[in-house]
Design a protein around this motif. Structure first.
Motif, PDB file in Angstrom:
ATOM      1  N   THR A  31       0.877  -1.340  -0.024  1.00 42.27           N
ATOM      2  CA  THR A  31       0.183  -0.060  -0.257  1.00 42.27           C
ATOM      3  C   THR A  31       0.827   1.179  -0.012  1.00 42.27           C
ATOM      4  OG1 THR A  31      -1.653  -1.357   1.237  1.00 42.27           O
ATOM      5  CG2 THR A  31      -2.035   1.144   1.192  1.00 42.27           C
ATOM      6  N   ASP A 216      -5.146  -1.608  -5.434  1.00 35.26           N
ATOM      7  CA  ASP A 216      -4.697  -2.318  -4.140  1.00 35.26           C
ATOM      8  C   ASP A 216      -5.309  -3.614  -3.725  1.00 35.26           C
ATOM      9  OD1 ASP A 216      -3.333  -2.701  -1.740  1.00 35.26           O
ATOM     10  OD2 ASP A 216      -3.789  -0.924  -0.759  1.00 35.26           O
ATOM     11  N   GLU A 217      -4.967  -4.702  -2.985  1.00 37.39           N
ATOM     12  CA  GLU A 217      -5.671  -5.849  -2.615  1.00 37.39           C
ATOM     13  C   GLU A 217      -6.138  -6.281  -3.805  1.00 37.39           C
ATOM     14  OE1 GLU A 217      -5.413  -6.889   0.428  1.00 37.39           O
ATOM     15  OE2 GLU A 217      -5.652  -4.702   1.714  1.00 37.39           O
ATOM     16  N   GLY A 562      -5.516  -5.245   5.375  1.00 40.81           N
ATOM     17  CA  GLY A 562      -4.736  -3.838   5.090  1.00 40.81           C
ATOM     18  C   GLY A 562      -4.511  -3.040   6.402  1.00 40.81           C
TER      19      GLY A 562
HETATM   20 MG   LIG Z   1      -1.815  -3.116   2.050  1.00 42.26          MG
END
Ligand SMILES: [Mg+2]
Ligand SMILES: Nc1ncnc2c1ncn2[C@@H]1O[C@H](COP(=O)(O)OP(=O)(O)OP(=O)(O)O)[C@@H](O)[C@H]1O
Length: 669
Positions: A31, A216-217, A562
């Motif tokens: 991230t 992201d993810e 996260g």
């Molecule tokens: Mg992350």
């Protein structure tokens, strides 16, 4: 940013000549790479913020990402940057392109419950033995939508009675949504993807707008989300996606970790960067996570190390029952905080199912520990808030029959079930909405003029409000609250004035949020936008505004993805809770193991796992079995507390073997 990037991270940030996949374990800075890269694109590559789109998994994550970028890129340079969830992005696309999709402005978004209510109605004939089948059908429809299967295709492909039935409901369901000028949650992705397929020129417009995309993810994207990314980046293929296949925990929502592999096929020039240093956790915590996840098969091999020091052992605390488990967690937080002068927000309590938070809440309250529940009973799930939302939805979209039915007689306007039934039949035959039907002359033929009058008085009032709202949205909203006389109705219908007052307070809060949304948005933000945004926020993150204050965080393992906390408690480490019973039955242990991996890797310094030796279930108190995942952890890094004697798996195995030998001997074979 406070820290310097390592060489690999730096490489990932500066690689802008083609598609890039960053594949790495938890806490390795994926991230961070995304946020730093956004800043890099703006400051070093001369990209405009408005041409950059970053997608993350939750609204909370999106907010955090925006904040982080805001710190790196000062002032106006970050204006116009899109950081949102897939669903938010989809909603924005639909909002701008609703005409091409055949919707009217002010479309409604049906949440899970609205959609379910609609299905109950559509399926009422088949529901002789309860509403269980509604959930099955809802799940099937959702899966179809996530896999981009349209109603007709679902019909063609149905292989048995059950699928045929669901497919027929799907056809009806979609048709009805359209008639209501409404979309459901899955449509927020499906509709843009479908539209981009059919309208090249619209797709091109969006491709021209988006010069760089970051996701992201990525391991938790489903087929339709993957396709949306693929369409938006087009041949230019300027994107960075980051992910960790070991943290894929949304298979039940159609997520495909294989999408990580698919990328390679679809984009032959794909560059791969792996990150291996973890900056979050102590070596001991990281080792536990690595050893656990090694029990899963792997698509990609990864190694992960940390130089944060060995750290404390991981404690596994066994309590007598769930009461003492919650009590133990509460008092530990209390004493630990006193001793180490930490903040409440440094502590997180993670659990598998939402129901596990109830007892915790009681104990935390008892000890006056401030806490915040992520995804708890939502503000928006409260009856009075749902009522007022229905009024607002109807105000901006008169065709929203669900909203109409919810409030047409709340407060009472003497519009009863039989009037509504007649109205429904009339509207159904003419394929118009209930609201529209109220305006039709023919209505007098099917019901008594008295009732027609009552209906029209209602719609006339709503029409007037809508007109006022067009020019003065907040005036319209406030009139709606006062003229509906909802407050009086609340006071008459609540068991005490205190409760009524509290409920009215919730409505005030809702009205306040709309005002804020109108004031904060762009100049052209309409009441429709403000309301749509509220609905979406409700669905995506049922969080209170004050969440960032100093509070102990309570959240499910799923919601913890996260995030990171210095001190983490994982409670309910028992078979049937983690792994969850249905996953055991469906032989889906690998996903539960990934979930446990996600939980462990949230912890920075200290990890405590707890379990209850016995637990109340359906009125009975039952002995529990410790989670198999405890056995899979490196035993030398654990300290067991509250166990009479904790044997090793080998010892237990040997004991089992002895018992078996005994039985065999007894059989005298
Ligand atoms: Mg992350
Ligand atoms: N080069 C670095 N030096 C020091 N700290 C770093 C570095 N890179 C990242 N961090 C810190 O490490 C922590 C984890 O980073 P981040 O959240 O970006 O990891 P992640 O890979 O996204 O984790 P997850 O898989 O859980 O989403 C953060 O606190 C971040 O600030």
């Amino acid at each position: 940013m406070a820290h310097r990037l390592n060489d690999r991270q730096d490489e990932a940030v500066k690689y802008v000549s083609g598609p890039l996949l960053v594949l790495a374990g938890a806490g390795s800075g994926k991230t961070s790479v995304i946020t730093t890269k956004i800043a890099y694109l703006i400051q070093e590559c001369g990209l405009k913020a408005r041409n950059i789109v970053a997608v993350t998994f939750t609204n909370k994550a999106a907010r955090e990402m925006k904040e982080r970028v805001g710190k790196l890129v000062q002032g106006k340079a970050s204006h116009g940057l899109t950081v949102s969830t897939f669903h938010n992005l989809g909603m924005n696309i639909i909002r701008k392109e609703y005409k091409a999709l055949g919707f009217k402005p002010g479309f409604s978004i049906f949440d899970q419950q609205d959609a379910r209510a609609l299905l109950v109605e559509l399926m009422h004939k088949q529901l002789s033995d309860g509403e269980d089948s509604v959930d099955v059908v809802q799940h099937m429809i959702s899966n179809w939508k996530n896999d981009l299967v349209l109603p007709q295709q679902a019909l063609d492909r149905a292989r048995n009675e059950e699928e045929m039935l669901a497919a027929r409901v799907y056809v009806n369901y979609n048709r009805t949504l359209k008639a209501f000028n409404a979309v459901d949650f899955d449509d927020l992705i499906l509709l843009p993807v479908q539209m981009f397929r059919e309208h090249q020129e619209i797709l091109q417009k969006w491709q021209n707008k988006i010069h760089y995309m970051l996701v992201d993810e990525y391991q938790d994207t489903n087929s339709s989300q993957y396709l949306m990314v693929k369409q938006l980046v087009g041949d230019r293929a300027m994107f960075t996606v980051v992910g960790d296949d070991d943290q894929s925990i949304y298979a039940w929502r159609g997520a495909r970790p294989e999408n990580l592999g698919l990328l390679n096929q679809d984009f032959p020039g794909l560059k791969l960067v792996k990150l291996e240093q973890n900056y979050r956790s102590t070596s001991r915590i990281l080792k536990a996570a690595n050893v656990l996840i090694a029990n899963n098969p792997h698509v990609f091999e990864k190694t992960l190390w940390s130089d944060m020091g060995m750290g404390d052992e991981i404690r596994v605390v066994r309590c007598r029952n769930e009461d003492s488990e919650s009590e133990r967690v509460a008092t530990e937080i209390l004493t630990h905080r006193l001793k180490h002068d930490t903040s409440w927000k440094d502590y997180a309590i993670l659990y598998r199912g939402n129901f596990q938070s109830r007892l915790l809440e009681m104990k935390l309250q008892e000890h006056q520990i401030p806490y915040h529940i992520n995804g708890g009973t939502s503000f928006f799930a409260r009856a009075e808030v749902k009522d007022m939302m229905a009024y607002l939805r109807l105000l901006v979209n008169p065709d929203d029959d669900n909203a109409f039915l919810r409030i047409v007689n709340v407060p009472r306007r003497e519009i009863g079930a039989s009037t509504l039934e007649k109205l429904g039949t009339y509207a159904g035959q003419r394929h118009i909405s209930l609201y529209q039907a109220c305006h039709e002359m023919g209505l007098e033929e099917v019901m008594d003029a008295r009732y027609v009058d009552k209906l029209r008085r209602f719609t006339k009032w709503m029409d007037d409000l809508a007109r006022i709202s067009d020019s003065e949205p907040m005036k319209g909203v406030r009139l709606l609250v006062t003229e509906s006389d909802y407050e009086n109705w609340l006071y008459q219908n609540c068991s005490s004035d205190i409760i009524a007052e509290k409920r009215m307070g919730n409505i005030e809060f809702l009205v306040g949020s709309i005002q804020q949304s109108l004031e904060r948005g762009d100049e052209d933000t309409t009441l429709e936008d403000a309301i749509t945004r509220l609905i979406l926020r409700d669905m995506m993150d049922r969080q209170e505004e004050e969440e960032d204050h100093d509070k102990v965080q309570l959240l499910t393992l799923h919601a913890s993805k996260g995030l990171e906390y210095p001190h983490v408690f994982m409670i309910g480490m028992e078979e049937e809770l983690l792994p969850h019973r249905t996953s055991i039955e469906e032989d889906n242990i690998e996903e539960e193991r990934r979930l446990t991996y996600v939980g462990i890797t949230r912890a920075r310094q200290r990890l405590v796992m707890t379990l209850a030796a016995s637990r109340r279930q359906f009125g009975e108190t039952l002995d529990t079995t410790p989670s198999r995942f405890l056995d899979e952890l490196p035993q030398e890094d654990l300290v067991y507390e509250g166990w009479e004697q904790r044997s090793t798996p080998e010892q237990r195995h040997a004991r089992g073997q002895e018992a078996l030998d005994d039985i065999l001997r007894g059989l005298d074979l």
